[in-house]
Design an enzyme around this catalytic site. Structure first.
Site, PDB file in Angstrom:
ATOM      1  CG  HIS A  83     -58.474 -50.697 -20.799  1.00 55.90           C
ATOM      2  ND1 HIS A  83     -57.701 -51.992 -20.891  1.00 55.90           N
ATOM      3  CD2 HIS A  83     -59.525 -50.943 -21.489  1.00 55.90           C
ATOM      4  CE1 HIS A  83     -58.940 -52.583 -21.417  1.00 55.90           C
ATOM      5  NE2 HIS A  83     -59.799 -52.041 -21.763  1.00 55.90           N
ATOM      6  CG  ASP A  97     -54.911 -52.575 -18.950  1.00 52.95           C
ATOM      7  OD1 ASP A  97     -55.679 -51.895 -18.096  1.00 52.95           O
ATOM      8  OD2 ASP A  97     -55.459 -53.203 -20.138  1.00 52.95           O
ATOM      9  CB  SER A 111     -61.729 -54.638 -21.104  1.00 55.19           C
ATOM     10  OG  SER A 111     -61.471 -54.360 -22.416  1.00 55.19           O
TER      11      SER A 111
END
Length: 243
Positions: A67, A116, A197
């Site tokens: 992402h 992801d 992230s």
């Protein structure tokens, strides 16, 4: 710590109705660490801003979250990124390196963040020092109860507004559960947050997870993509992106 598109998705995927932001939450709950304590840590930057973390796998390969390759609904290209390595500060020192190629998991799902994970090939090889080192991939998942370290430049507080550090943060978190392809770790007060992230979850100097998703207010565990469960994909993707 997480990028803008992630904020909206988190509200759908992980919002718990009874939760409220807590002003003392700081990771969250971490402290300044020097890059020598996590020399595999890198900052992914777009338009001069830190957006995500990543880990050095080899002198020209970075592992991050899928992402992180999106800005709102737009798929970012390799040319959009710069990677800062070798510095505790995301905005200075160390070295900025261009990205030559990127590949995300073909089965990445932006709704529930399965698969992801992504890899990047740098435009030039890194020179390893005490501040720039690679980290090996774990061959098995850590057992629940194991203490792991997560690091990054993500939000240290989100109430009354988001606060982002310039200096690298690190925090030890307990492994809670291990499911297929996913590891849950951390707690209310000690966890990853927006813009962490893609960063590393580390046990015994091995990369066991990649920061993926968490609660809207960063007041609960973080979900990490399991590196050992995605090991085959990673190795194949790395081989293909080097061609």
């Amino acid at each position: 710590m997480f990028i803008q598109s992630f904020l909206l998705l988190l509200a759908i995927s992980f919002l718990s109705a009874g939760r409220v932001p807590r002003p003392e939450e700081r990771i969250i709950g971490g402290q300044n660490i020097e890059i020598e304590q996590a020399p595999w840590q890198v900052s992914l930057q777009v338009n001069g801003e830190h957006i995500c973390g990543g880990s050095i796998y080899s002198n020209d390969i970075i592992i991050t979250a899928a992402h992180c390759l999106y800005e709102k609904e737009r798929r970012l290209e390799a040319k959009d990124f710069l990677i800062r390595v070798g510095s505790s500060l995301w905005n200075s020192k160390g070295t900025l390196v261009k990205v030559a190629a990127i590949r995300s998991h073909e089965n990445y799902n932006s709704t529930n963040f399965t698969k992801d994970i992504a890899v990047m090939r740098l435009s030039e090889p890194l020179n390893f020092t005490d501040k720039v080192k690679n980290i090996p991939l774990a061959e098995r998942n850590p057992a629940p109860g194991t203490v792991a370290m997560v690091s990054g430049w993500g939000a240290t507080s989100i109430y009354p507004k988001h606060s982002y550090p310039v200096h690298l943060q690190g925090v030890d978190v307990p492994i809670l559960t291990v499911d297929q392809f996913s590891i849950s770790a951390g707690s209310n007060g000690q966890t990853a947050c927006y813009r962490d992230s893609g960063g590393p979850l580390v046990v015994a100097q091995q990369l066991v997870g990649v920061v993926s998703s968490g609660y809207k207010y960063c007041d609960g565990p973080t979900q990490f993509i399991s590196v050992s469960d995605e090991r085959s994909w990673l190795l194949n993707a790395i081989a293909s992106i080097k061609l």
